[in-house]
Design a protein around this motif. Structure first.
Motif, short mmCIF file in Angstrom:
data_model
loop_
_atom_site.label_atom_id
_atom_site.label_comp_id
_atom_site.label_asym_id
_atom_site.label_seq_id
_atom_site.Cartn_x
_atom_site.Cartn_y
_atom_site.Cartn_z
N ALA A 1 -0.02 0.07 7.67
CA ALA A 1 -0.82 -0.05 8.89
C ALA A 1 -1.14 1.31 9.47
O ALA A 1 -2.25 1.56 9.95
CB ALA A 1 -0.07 -0.90 9.92
N GLU A 2 -0.16 2.23 9.42
CA GLU A 2 -0.40 3.56 9.96
C GLU A 2 -1.49 4.28 9.17
O GLU A 2 -2.39 4.90 9.75
CB GLU A 2 0.87 4.40 9.93
CG GLU A 2 0.66 5.76 10.58
CD GLU A 2 1.65 6.82 10.10
OE1 GLU A 2 1.89 7.77 10.84
OE2 GLU A 2 2.16 6.68 8.98
N VAL A 3 -1.44 4.18 7.85
CA VAL A 3 -2.45 4.83 7.01
C VAL A 3 -3.84 4.29 7.35
O VAL A 3 -4.80 5.05 7.53
CB VAL A 3 -2.15 4.60 5.52
CG1 VAL A 3 -3.30 5.10 4.66
CG2 VAL A 3 -0.86 5.33 5.13
N ARG A 4 -3.94 2.98 7.50
CA ARG A 4 -5.24 2.37 7.80
C ARG A 4 -5.74 2.78 9.19
O ARG A 4 -6.92 3.15 9.36
CB ARG A 4 -5.11 0.84 7.74
CG ARG A 4 -6.38 0.09 8.12
CD ARG A 4 -6.20 -1.41 7.93
NE ARG A 4 -5.06 -1.93 8.65
CZ ARG A 4 -5.07 -2.16 9.96
NH1 ARG A 4 -6.14 -1.94 10.68
NH2 ARG A 4 -3.99 -2.65 10.57
N LEU A 5 -4.85 2.77 10.19
CA LEU A 5 -5.26 3.10 11.55
C LEU A 5 -5.60 4.59 11.69
O LEU A 5 -6.51 4.95 12.44
CB LEU A 5 -4.15 2.72 12.53
CG LEU A 5 -3.90 1.23 12.67
CD1 LEU A 5 -2.63 0.96 13.47
CD2 LEU A 5 -5.10 0.55 13.36
N ARG A 6 -4.87 5.44 10.96
CA ARG A 6 -5.19 6.88 11.02
C ARG A 6 -6.58 7.14 10.47
O ARG A 6 -7.30 8.01 10.95
CB ARG A 6 -4.14 7.68 10.26
CG ARG A 6 -2.80 7.80 11.01
CD ARG A 6 -1.72 8.40 10.15
NE ARG A 6 -2.04 9.78 9.75
CZ ARG A 6 -1.26 10.49 8.94
NH1 ARG A 6 -0.15 9.96 8.44
NH2 ARG A 6 -1.60 11.72 8.62
N GLU A 7 -6.99 6.38 9.44
CA GLU A 7 -8.33 6.52 8.89
C GLU A 7 -9.38 6.04 9.89
O GLU A 7 -10.43 6.64 10.06
CB GLU A 7 -8.45 5.73 7.58
CG GLU A 7 -7.67 6.34 6.42
CD GLU A 7 -8.19 7.72 6.04
OE1 GLU A 7 -9.41 7.92 6.09
OE2 GLU A 7 -7.36 8.60 5.71
N ALA B 1 0.85 -1.20 0.00
CA ALA B 1 0.00 0.00 0.00
C ALA B 1 0.87 1.24 0.00
O ALA B 1 1.93 1.27 0.62
CB ALA B 1 -0.91 0.00 1.24
N LYS B 2 0.45 2.24 -0.74
CA LYS B 2 1.20 3.47 -0.80
C LYS B 2 1.00 4.27 0.46
O LYS B 2 -0.12 4.53 0.88
CB LYS B 2 0.78 4.31 -2.01
CG LYS B 2 1.13 3.65 -3.34
CD LYS B 2 0.74 4.56 -4.50
CE LYS B 2 1.13 3.92 -5.83
NZ LYS B 2 0.75 4.80 -6.97
N SER B 3 2.09 4.63 1.09
CA SER B 3 2.02 5.43 2.31
C SER B 3 1.84 6.89 1.96
O SER B 3 2.33 7.38 0.94
CB SER B 3 3.31 5.24 3.13
OG SER B 3 3.31 6.09 4.23
N LYS B 4 1.13 7.62 2.83
CA LYS B 4 0.92 9.03 2.59
C LYS B 4 2.17 9.85 2.89
O LYS B 4 2.26 11.01 2.53
CB LYS B 4 -0.25 9.53 3.46
CG LYS B 4 -1.58 8.93 3.04
CD LYS B 4 -2.71 9.51 3.87
CE LYS B 4 -4.06 8.95 3.42
NZ LYS B 4 -5.18 9.49 4.22
N SER B 5 3.09 9.25 3.60
CA SER B 5 4.35 9.95 3.89
C SER B 5 5.44 8.92 4.10
O SER B 5 5.17 7.77 4.39
CB SER B 5 4.21 10.83 5.15
OG SER B 5 4.06 10.02 6.29
N THR B 6 6.67 9.32 3.94
CA THR B 6 7.78 8.40 4.13
C THR B 6 8.19 8.31 5.58
O THR B 6 9.00 7.47 5.94
CB THR B 6 9.00 8.88 3.30
OG1 THR B 6 9.34 10.22 3.70
CG2 THR B 6 8.67 8.84 1.83
N THR B 7 7.65 9.17 6.43
CA THR B 7 7.98 9.16 7.84
C THR B 7 6.71 8.86 8.64
O THR B 7 5.70 9.50 8.46
CB THR B 7 8.54 10.52 8.31
OG1 THR B 7 9.66 10.84 7.49
CG2 THR B 7 8.96 10.44 9.77
#
Length: 293
Positions: free
Chosen positions: A284-290, A248-254
């Motif tokens: 996982a971060e992108v999904r959890l932030r949503e 999955a493409k991350s919204k940021s590299t950090t």
């Protein structure tokens, strides 16, 4: 490791009832190490337990190309984990919290694709002294679960399978799963922990579980779980390793969790605890932030 006959996990009930939180790979490492030590009759009290990436991926239906890297990373975090036991101080009668480590040392073997770990001396009795009360189950009962909370809940409910029911106070449930600082709203606890965990237990394990709430006024004070044993012949067969998913493409590299402005509760540990199988930390971060927006 012969998963058809010897993959028996045996844990002291006091260890199962203790307060701790491990992510999915850490849970699997501990369980696989218990099985490995039991099969080889070494590694708990007299040395290292060796986990080979090839065996590990077969045991849990994982793709082999990334397992060794996951084992190394998880070994580092497991080295920092602790377990809290609760009892009563005999002299004062006050509640006592005792914390110990899971493992006391760690080793990587890059050329062999294996890791080694030595369980801390204080925890070995809870894995070896079986003359007291204990719980045992086949590793393939939880091998297909992707939620670490599902594995923990399965063990906690399996102890009460013969009684058919187990009741937790909300405080007890949060303390045992070490989630006092998470899921403050009951709706979040249901959506992100209870419902997925119970679904995986019912789908993959030998237990059939349902749950309900007990209230005092409008406040939910207890969780009540009804438990029954399935017909063993109807359990699904383990899956073959799934095809490698697209990243999955991350919204940021950090990762947000590593930045100074990250919410206090949104930590790397939080992301790893909720990371799904074959999912990168960034995805996982992108999904959890949503989910927690």
């Amino acid at each position: 490791m012969n998963t058809s006959t010897t993959d028996l996990v045996v844990k002291s009930n006091r260890l199962i009832e203790a307060g701790y939180r491990l992510d999915l790979i850490e849970q699997r490492m501990v369980l696989a190490a218990i099985v490995e030590a039991r099969e080889t009759q070494t590694g708990l009290s007299d040395g290292y337990v060796t986990l080979e990436a090839k065996r590990f991926c077969k045991l849990f239906g994982m793709r082999p190309d990334s397992v060794y890297g996951q084992l190394k990373k998880a070994l580092n975090t497991l080295y920092e984990r602790e377990i809290t036991f609760y009892d009563i101080h005999p002299e004062t009668g006050a509640r006592r919290h005792n914390s110990i480590r899971w493992i006391s040392s760690k080793t990587y073997i890059d050329g062999a694709g294996a890791v080694q770990m030595r369980f801390a001396p204080e925890i070995v009795p809870y894995l070896t002294r079986l003359e007291a009360e204990f719980t045992s189950y086949r590793l393939d009962r939880i091998g297909r679960m992707s939620s670490p909370h599902a594995i923990r809940l399965y063990e906690l409910l399996l102890q009460y399978e013969k009684l058919g029911q187990r009741t937790f106070t909300m405080q007890e449930f949060r303390r045992t799963l070490q989630i006092e600082d998470m899921y403050e709203k009951l709706s979040a606890l249901k959506r992100y922990l209870l419902e997925p965990a119970v679904k995986q237990i019912n789908e993959f394990s030998d237990l059939e579980v349902s749950w309900s709430e007990r209230k005092q006024g409008r406040a939910v004070t207890h969780l009540v779980f009804d438990i029954s044993l399935k017909d063993m012949r109807l359990l699904p067969k383990p899956d073959k390793p799934a095809a490698k998913p697209r990243k999955a493409k991350s919204k940021s590299t950090t990762l947000l969790a590593t930045r100074p402005n990250a919410p206090e509760w949104f930590t790397l540990d939080f992301i790893r605890t909720h990371q799904q199988r074959d999912e990168s930390l960034e995805a996982a971060e992108v999904r959890l932030r949503e989910q927690f927006k």
